[in-house]
Design a protein around this motif. Structure first.
Motif, mmCIF file in Angstrom:
data_model
loop_
_atom_site.group_PDB
_atom_site.id
_atom_site.type_symbol
_atom_site.label_atom_id
_atom_site.label_comp_id
_atom_site.label_asym_id
_atom_site.label_seq_id
_atom_site.Cartn_x
_atom_site.Cartn_y
_atom_site.Cartn_z
ATOM 1 N N ASN A 522 33.953 155.879 13.792
ATOM 2 C CA ASN A 522 35.373 155.601 13.611
ATOM 3 C C ASN A 522 36.031 156.733 12.838
ATOM 4 N N ILE A 523 36.980 157.403 13.467
ATOM 5 C CA ILE A 523 37.692 158.509 12.837
ATOM 6 C C ILE A 523 39.149 158.116 12.663
ATOM 7 N N GLY A 524 39.641 158.125 11.439
ATOM 8 C CA GLY A 524 41.039 157.795 11.180
ATOM 9 C C GLY A 524 41.937 158.964 11.520
ATOM 10 N N THR A 525 42.971 158.716 12.341
ATOM 11 C CA THR A 525 43.900 159.798 12.680
ATOM 12 C C THR A 525 44.526 160.388 11.418
ATOM 13 N N ALA A 526 44.816 159.533 10.455
ATOM 14 C CA ALA A 526 45.490 160.010 9.251
ATOM 15 C C ALA A 526 44.607 160.946 8.434
ATOM 16 N N GLU A 527 43.292 160.686 8.412
ATOM 17 C CA GLU A 527 42.400 161.580 7.667
ATOM 18 C C GLU A 527 42.367 162.969 8.296
ATOM 19 N N VAL A 528 42.316 163.036 9.620
ATOM 20 C CA VAL A 528 42.293 164.333 10.289
ATOM 21 C C VAL A 528 43.639 165.037 10.109
ATOM 22 N N GLU A 529 44.717 164.264 10.247
ATOM 23 C CA GLU A 529 46.050 164.849 10.059
ATOM 24 C C GLU A 529 46.232 165.378 8.645
ATOM 25 N N SER A 530 45.743 164.643 7.665
ATOM 26 C CA SER A 530 45.846 165.086 6.269
ATOM 27 C C SER A 530 45.076 166.388 6.053
ATOM 28 N N ALA A 531 43.902 166.486 6.685
ATOM 29 C CA ALA A 531 43.113 167.716 6.555
ATOM 30 C C ALA A 531 43.851 168.895 7.169
ATOM 31 N N LEU A 532 44.487 168.696 8.304
ATOM 32 C CA LEU A 532 45.229 169.776 8.952
ATOM 33 C C LEU A 532 46.435 170.197 8.114
ATOM 34 N N VAL A 533 47.176 169.221 7.605
ATOM 35 C CA VAL A 533 48.380 169.532 6.833
ATOM 36 C C VAL A 533 48.029 170.207 5.509
ATOM 37 N N ALA A 534 46.798 169.994 5.041
ATOM 38 C CA ALA A 534 46.373 170.643 3.794
ATOM 39 C C ALA A 534 46.215 172.158 3.968
ATOM 40 N N HIS A 535 46.158 172.625 5.224
ATOM 41 C CA HIS A 535 46.086 174.066 5.467
ATOM 42 C C HIS A 535 47.467 174.681 5.270
ATOM 43 N N LYS A 536 47.509 175.858 4.688
ATOM 44 C CA LYS A 536 48.775 176.489 4.320
ATOM 45 C C LYS A 536 49.668 176.803 5.518
ATOM 46 N N ALA A 537 49.100 176.837 6.726
ATOM 47 C CA ALA A 537 49.881 177.199 7.902
ATOM 48 C C ALA A 537 50.556 176.009 8.570
ATOM 49 N N VAL A 538 50.154 174.784 8.224
ATOM 50 C CA VAL A 538 50.582 173.602 8.980
ATOM 51 C C VAL A 538 51.655 172.825 8.230
ATOM 52 N N ALA A 539 52.750 172.563 8.924
ATOM 53 C CA ALA A 539 53.834 171.755 8.346
ATOM 54 C C ALA A 539 53.639 170.278 8.675
ATOM 55 N N GLU A 540 53.309 169.973 9.928
ATOM 56 C CA GLU A 540 53.080 168.593 10.360
ATOM 57 C C GLU A 540 51.955 168.576 11.375
ATOM 58 N N ALA A 541 51.322 167.413 11.493
ATOM 59 C CA ALA A 541 50.238 167.277 12.460
ATOM 60 C C ALA A 541 50.201 165.859 13.003
ATOM 61 N N ALA A 542 49.785 165.734 14.246
ATOM 62 C CA ALA A 542 49.558 164.427 14.862
ATOM 63 C C ALA A 542 48.262 164.508 15.663
ATOM 64 N N VAL A 543 47.480 163.456 15.589
ATOM 65 C CA VAL A 543 46.171 163.430 16.229
ATOM 66 C C VAL A 543 46.083 162.196 17.124
ATOM 67 N N VAL A 544 45.547 162.378 18.325
ATOM 68 C CA VAL A 544 45.355 161.252 19.242
ATOM 69 C C VAL A 544 43.957 161.326 19.836
ATOM 70 N N GLY A 545 43.505 160.202 20.337
ATOM 71 C CA GLY A 545 42.223 160.147 21.035
ATOM 72 C C GLY A 545 42.441 160.192 22.533
ATOM 73 N N ILE A 546 41.687 161.044 23.209
ATOM 74 C CA ILE A 546 41.770 161.186 24.656
ATOM 75 C C ILE A 546 40.426 160.796 25.255
ATOM 76 N N PRO A 547 40.411 159.953 26.286
ATOM 77 C CA PRO A 547 39.130 159.539 26.866
ATOM 78 C C PRO A 547 38.259 160.725 27.245
ATOM 79 N N ASP A 548 36.969 160.603 26.947
ATOM 80 C CA ASP A 548 36.009 161.653 27.237
ATOM 81 C C ASP A 548 34.785 161.020 27.871
ATOM 82 N N GLU A 549 34.324 161.604 28.954
ATOM 83 C CA GLU A 549 33.224 161.014 29.715
ATOM 84 C C GLU A 549 31.957 160.891 28.889
ATOM 85 N N MET A 550 31.746 161.820 27.956
ATOM 86 C CA MET A 550 30.514 161.828 27.178
ATOM 87 C C MET A 550 30.679 161.077 25.852
ATOM 88 N N LYS A 551 31.705 161.427 25.074
ATOM 89 C CA LYS A 551 31.858 160.913 23.717
ATOM 90 C C LYS A 551 32.626 159.602 23.638
#
Length: 628
Positions: A522-551
């Motif tokens: 279980n991966i929280g979208t907000a945790e990944v988004e927070s990690a991305l926004v913590a980078h100095k280059a990122v102002a905003e981020a949004a993360v979604v799950g896309i169906p994958d045949e393997m994962k």
């Protein structure tokens, strides 16, 4: 949430009648009716199969949204997992078979496991750990991880296990969130023949973790790493200095057993609190009557104890049953895609409980690898972590089960602590359907108004009555706990969409909240988004799950860059690496897209469903609240 007509397959497989005759549960429908007639009597009978230092007085008290189970009962989970067995015929029975990534093996009998647990429990006591203190466990899948968990349970300490794949920021949040007094780790884990240092990650995570008094290190590398003598202790040296006998602490049924952090949808992970008595009864019950564990079985759950599946169905449930469990730190395709089937042949494994992600991976390699090995010891297959799609069911059933073995496809969650929906052994199996609610569980599927939907129509899955192993609290967050019981008529909202057929079989369609299930994690979208926004280059981020045949799903990230930064391949790699070192490899997006804007409501909330629908070419639904 929209309610849609779902086309349901009518295909089914009828198991050999002998499976039902030999199962612990010989008539699921009769057992279910017994629960409906007398719910408390049903759970009382199960509880009496375990040992209590002081008998409980009342099965449950339910004062919405808080439950207490087995009121005033006193017991100890470690005692029921170990001492209860060595008093009888399981004294010299193998409790744990372990296979290392390098080919080395170890085994521990119940007697030996008890001795190790008692000594390590005394070692924790010597570090000042007592009843109610929290211990964080950040270790690979080795026997010492189980020893540490059981030692905590023995002295009444609350363990908080963190998956060893997490990075320093995620580990820090979990250590400080739980207020851990001691952290237990290993110098390294071994994966695909490579050494992955864990202690440096922990050292970074301990910065400003003021609650931690000591670190215990399992040193496996040669030469042994040096330790800070006043602060860090060697795992086995601590044991060798300790007394060999440690009486189990008498624990009230409602005393906490562990905190397990699961990804949150609001940035911070949630600390799910499970208690002693109810969790013990629930995991014992389902290990016996769903997984059908027998004394003669060698049982393998392929999960990691860092997740709830590992807590419930590697450690506590099977050991409460007196099972022989198999664990390995290896991966399913190293050194080749036949290694898991080799383990089954080598150890005579009879029950295999694994994830759809692994099954789909094996499908890609075909039948060549499993056909090299003798899998005749298998008698039961199980699935956990995410919905088992029909194609994976068919491959698992025909290629591994040879068209004979029952498959129990289990639906449950960190918050439920135990199985809730499956096809009990002996019942007809339907590819794509988890099955029916197990005896002891009352569910429904409802629309957005809370009204039950008819068969064939999708809706929100809810649980209508409390159960013994239910989450008791979200650590230091009562408001978040209450949200779980905010469903219609004060029901538990599972945040999963589902549909059922005319016979009551339930198909899980996926999450309705902002969690993404990637390879069973279980991966929280907000945790990944927070990690991305913590980078100095990122102002905003949004993360979604896309169906994958393997994962099952992959993570797709959309980012808005700050002024002064431009999109380059190097920047994207930097962002991926930043997520990796912050949260660990399991949370790394498969792709990052730089965009000029994100779809938002007028109140500023990012509409992830619009991003996901656009990506998949689907109807994004109601857009009346979108800003532009």
């Amino acid at each position: 949430m929209s309610n849609k007509q779902v086309t349901l397959s009518t295909k089914k497989y009828m198991p050999d009648p002998n499976y039902r005759k030999e199962a612990w549960c010989k008539d699921a429908e009769h057992a279910y009716q017994g629960y409906i007639t007398d719910p408390d009597g049903f759970w009382a009978r199960i509880s009496h199969e375990l040992e209590w230092f002081q008998p409980w007085e009342t099965v449950k008290e339910w004062q919405y949204p808080f439950a207490r189970w087995f009121i005033n009962g006193k017991t100890n989970v470690s005692y029921n997992c170990l001492d209860r067995h060595i008093a009888g015929h399981r004294r010299n029975k193998v409790a744990i078979f372990w296979q290392g990534d390098d080919g080395s093996t170890r085994s521990l009998t119940y007697w030996q496991l008890l001795r190790e647990v008692e000594r390590f429990a005394n070692g924790l006591k010597s570090l000042g750990v007592g009843k109610g203190d929290t211990v964080c466990i950040y270790m690979p899948n080795v026997p010492e991880q189980i020893i540490a968990m059981l030692a905590c349970a023995r002295i009444g300490a609350v363990h908080s296990v963190v998956f060893a794949g997490f990075g320093s920021d995620a580990l820090h949040a979990r250590i400080t969130g739980a207020g851990a007094k001691v952290v237990i780790t290993a110098d390294a884990s071994i994966r695909r023949g490579k050494t992955i240092p864990l202690k440096p990650i922990l050292e970074e995570a301990l910065i400003n973790a003021t609650s931690v008094d000591h670190v215990v290190v399992l040193r496996t590398q040669t030469p042994k790493i040096s330790l800070l003598s006043d602060f860090e202790r060697d795992f086995y040296e601590l044991m060798e200095e300790s007394d060999k006998n440690c009486a189990p602490e008498s624990m009230d049924a409602e005393d906490p057993l562990f905190i397990l952090y699961t990804s949150g949808t609001t940035g911070q992970p949630k600390g799910i609190v499970h208690t002693t008595g109810g969790y013990m009864v629930g995991t014992y019950y389902t290990s016996k009557y769903v997984l059908d564990i027998k004394d003669s079985d060698v049982y393998w759950c392929t999960a990691d104890p860092g997740w709830i599946t590992g807590h419930s169905y590697i450690v506590y449930g099977p050991l409460l049953m007196g099972a022989t469990i198999f664990i390995t730190e290896g991966t399913p395709d190293y050194p080749d895609a036949g290694i898991w089937w080799k383990y089954i042949e080598k150890f005579g494994i009879s029950i295999m409980y694994t994830a759809p992600t692994a099954i789909r991976m094996f499908m890609r390699f075909g039948e060549e690898y499993p056909n090299r090995y003798d899998l005749s010891s298998l008698r039961l297959l199980g699935s956990v972590g995410e919905p088992l799609n029909p194609e994976a069911f068919e491959w698992f059933y025909h290629t591994i089960g040879k068209g004979k073995l029952p498959i129990v496809d289990t639906w449950w969650q960190t918050e439920t602590g135990m199985h809730m929906i499956t096809t009990m052994i002996g019942e007809p199996m339907k590819p794509g359907f988890a099955g029916k609610p197990i005896p002891g569980i009352l569910i429904d599927i409802v629309d957005k108004e809370g009204k039950p939907v008819p068969p064939g129509i999708s809706g929100q899955l809810i649980i209508k009555e409390p159960w013994p192993s239910m989450v008791r609290m979200v650590h230091q967050n009562e408001e978040r706990y209450r949200l779980y019981w905010s469903g219609p008529e004060n029901s538990f909202t599972a945040s999963d969409l589902a549909v059922r057929d005319e016979e009551g079989y339930v198909m899980i369609l996926g999450r309705s909240d902002d969690l993404i299930i990637v390879s069973g994690h279980n991966i929280g979208t907000a945790e990944v988004e927070s990690a991305l926004v913590a980078h100095k280059a990122v102002a905003e981020a949004a993360v979604v799950g896309i169906p994958d045949e393997m994962k099952g799903n992959r993570i797709l990230a959309f980012v808005l860059l700050r002024e002064g930064f431009i999109e380059t391949p190097k920047l994207k790699q930097d962002l991926l690496y930043h997520v990796r070192i912050t949260l660990g490899p399991i949370a790394v997006p498969s792709e990052i897209r730089v965009v000029d804007s994100l779809p938002k409501t007028r109140s500023g909330k990012i509409m992830r469903r619009v991003l996901r629908a656009t990506e998949l070419g689907e109807d994004p639904g109601d857009l009346s609240t979108i800003e532009e």
